[in-house]
Design a protein around this motif. Sequence first.
Motif, PDB file in Angstrom:
ATOM      1  N   MET A 145       0.829  -1.198   0.000  1.00 50.66           N
ATOM      2  CA  MET A 145       0.000   0.000   0.000  1.00 50.66           C
ATOM      3  C   MET A 145       0.866   1.251   0.000  1.00 50.66           C
ATOM      4  O   MET A 145       1.923   1.295   0.623  1.00 50.66           O
ATOM      5  N   LEU A 146       0.387   2.246  -0.660  1.00 50.89           N
ATOM      6  CA  LEU A 146       1.140   3.481  -0.827  1.00 50.89           C
ATOM      7  C   LEU A 146       1.055   4.394   0.389  1.00 50.89           C
ATOM      8  O   LEU A 146       2.053   5.004   0.782  1.00 50.89           O
ATOM      9  N   LEU A 147      -0.108   4.496   0.990  1.00 52.67           N
ATOM     10  CA  LEU A 147      -0.293   5.445   2.086  1.00 52.67           C
ATOM     11  C   LEU A 147       0.669   5.237   3.254  1.00 52.67           C
ATOM     12  O   LEU A 147       1.260   6.219   3.732  1.00 52.67           O
ATOM     13  N   PRO A 148       0.885   4.026   3.738  1.00 56.12           N
ATOM     14  CA  PRO A 148       1.851   3.860   4.838  1.00 56.12           C
ATOM     15  C   PRO A 148       3.265   4.326   4.459  1.00 56.12           C
ATOM     16  O   PRO A 148       3.978   4.890   5.291  1.00 56.12           O
ATOM     17  N   LEU A 149       3.656   4.124   3.215  1.00 54.76           N
ATOM     18  CA  LEU A 149       4.966   4.598   2.755  1.00 54.76           C
ATOM     19  C   LEU A 149       5.030   6.127   2.781  1.00 54.76           C
ATOM     20  O   LEU A 149       6.032   6.710   3.186  1.00 54.76           O
ATOM     21  N   ILE A 150       3.948   6.749   2.357  1.00 58.75           N
ATOM     22  CA  ILE A 150       3.890   8.211   2.358  1.00 58.75           C
ATOM     23  C   ILE A 150       3.923   8.745   3.785  1.00 58.75           C
ATOM     24  O   ILE A 150       4.647   9.692   4.081  1.00 58.75           O
ATOM     25  N   GLU A 151       3.136   8.136   4.666  1.00 57.40           N
ATOM     26  CA  GLU A 151       3.099   8.595   6.061  1.00 57.40           C
ATOM     27  C   GLU A 151       4.489   8.512   6.699  1.00 57.40           C
ATOM     28  O   GLU A 151       4.912   9.428   7.399  1.00 57.40           O
ATOM     29  N   THR A 152       5.203   7.434   6.443  1.00 58.33           N
ATOM     30  CA  THR A 152       6.567   7.284   6.965  1.00 58.33           C
ATOM     31  C   THR A 152       7.474   8.353   6.378  1.00 58.33           C
ATOM     32  O   THR A 152       8.252   8.984   7.100  1.00 58.33           O
ATOM     33  N   PHE A 153       7.358   8.564   5.084  1.00 55.40           N
ATOM     34  CA  PHE A 153       8.163   9.588   4.411  1.00 55.40           C
ATOM     35  C   PHE A 153       7.905  10.963   5.013  1.00 55.40           C
ATOM     36  O   PHE A 153       8.843  11.725   5.267  1.00 55.40           O
TER      37      PHE A 153
ATOM     38  N   GLY B  12      -3.955   4.955  -8.803  1.00 55.63           N
ATOM     39  CA  GLY B  12      -3.672   4.082  -9.932  1.00 55.63           C
ATOM     40  C   GLY B  12      -2.186   3.788 -10.027  1.00 55.63           C
ATOM     41  O   GLY B  12      -1.360   4.367  -9.308  1.00 55.63           O
ATOM     42  N   ALA B  13      -1.831   2.928 -10.937  1.00 50.85           N
ATOM     43  CA  ALA B  13      -0.431   2.525 -11.107  1.00 50.85           C
ATOM     44  C   ALA B  13       0.440   3.709 -11.508  1.00 50.85           C
ATOM     45  O   ALA B  13       1.568   3.854 -11.024  1.00 50.85           O
ATOM     46  N   ARG B  14      -0.070   4.559 -12.358  1.00 50.85           N
ATOM     47  CA  ARG B  14       0.703   5.712 -12.827  1.00 50.85           C
ATOM     48  C   ARG B  14       1.014   6.680 -11.686  1.00 50.85           C
ATOM     49  O   ARG B  14       2.145   7.155 -11.537  1.00 50.85           O
ATOM     50  N   LEU B  15       0.006   6.976 -10.869  1.00 53.21           N
ATOM     51  CA  LEU B  15       0.201   7.870  -9.728  1.00 53.21           C
ATOM     52  C   LEU B  15       1.137   7.239  -8.709  1.00 53.21           C
ATOM     53  O   LEU B  15       2.021   7.909  -8.161  1.00 53.21           O
ATOM     54  N   THR B  16       0.991   5.961  -8.474  1.00 48.80           N
ATOM     55  CA  THR B  16       1.861   5.255  -7.527  1.00 48.80           C
ATOM     56  C   THR B  16       3.315   5.361  -7.969  1.00 48.80           C
ATOM     57  O   THR B  16       4.195   5.685  -7.158  1.00 48.80           O
ATOM     58  N   LYS B  17       3.578   5.124  -9.238  1.00 50.70           N
ATOM     59  CA  LYS B  17       4.947   5.219  -9.748  1.00 50.70           C
ATOM     60  C   LYS B  17       5.487   6.632  -9.625  1.00 50.70           C
ATOM     61  O   LYS B  17       6.647   6.841  -9.264  1.00 50.70           O
ATOM     62  N   ARG B  18       4.659   7.595  -9.915  1.00 48.26           N
ATOM     63  CA  ARG B  18       5.075   8.998  -9.840  1.00 48.26           C
ATOM     64  C   ARG B  18       5.458   9.381  -8.407  1.00 48.26           C
ATOM     65  O   ARG B  18       6.483  10.019  -8.159  1.00 48.26           O
ATOM     66  N   VAL B  19       4.626   8.962  -7.439  1.00 50.50           N
ATOM     67  CA  VAL B  19       4.872   9.279  -6.032  1.00 50.50           C
ATOM     68  C   VAL B  19       6.108   8.542  -5.523  1.00 50.50           C
ATOM     69  O   VAL B  19       6.948   9.127  -4.820  1.00 50.50           O
ATOM     70  N   GLU B  20       6.251   7.279  -5.870  1.00 44.19           N
ATOM     71  CA  GLU B  20       7.428   6.515  -5.446  1.00 44.19           C
ATOM     72  C   GLU B  20       8.705   7.123  -6.028  1.00 44.19           C
ATOM     73  O   GLU B  20       9.727   7.205  -5.353  1.00 44.19           O
ATOM     74  N   HIS B  21       8.640   7.551  -7.278  1.00 48.70           N
ATOM     75  CA  HIS B  21       9.796   8.186  -7.912  1.00 48.70           C
ATOM     76  C   HIS B  21      10.164   9.466  -7.158  1.00 48.70           C
ATOM     77  O   HIS B  21      11.345   9.725  -6.890  1.00 48.70           O
ATOM     78  N   PHE B  22       9.162  10.263  -6.822  1.00 52.06           N
ATOM     79  CA  PHE B  22       9.427  11.491  -6.076  1.00 52.06           C
ATOM     80  C   PHE B  22      10.112  11.181  -4.743  1.00 52.06           C
ATOM     81  O   PHE B  22      11.110  11.811  -4.392  1.00 52.06           O
ATOM     82  N   MET B  23       9.592  10.212  -3.997  1.00 48.00           N
ATOM     83  CA  MET B  23      10.165   9.886  -2.688  1.00 48.00           C
ATOM     84  C   MET B  23      11.610   9.401  -2.834  1.00 48.00           C
ATOM     85  O   MET B  23      12.491   9.816  -2.074  1.00 48.00           O
TER      86      MET B  23
END
Length: 61
Positions: A1-9, A41-52
């Motif tokens: 899941m993306l949200l826990p990664l974002i919260e940690t970041f 979506g997959a595109r947004l997830t990749k974009r956010v992960e790339h930013f982090m």
Amino acid sequence: MLLPLIETFLRQNDMPPTRFGRSSARDPRLVFDLRRGREPGARLTKRVEHFMNTYRRSQGQ
């Protein structure tokens, strides 16, 4: 899941959710929407992960 990664970041980098959303996806409400159940979506997830990953590298983490 993306949200826990974002919260940690956010905690690790002392970054406000609106700044994160604006910087990663040009959407200042992104984190708030995810917290309310928005499914990225997959595109947004990749974009956010790339930013982090890029941000961490630039900060020497």
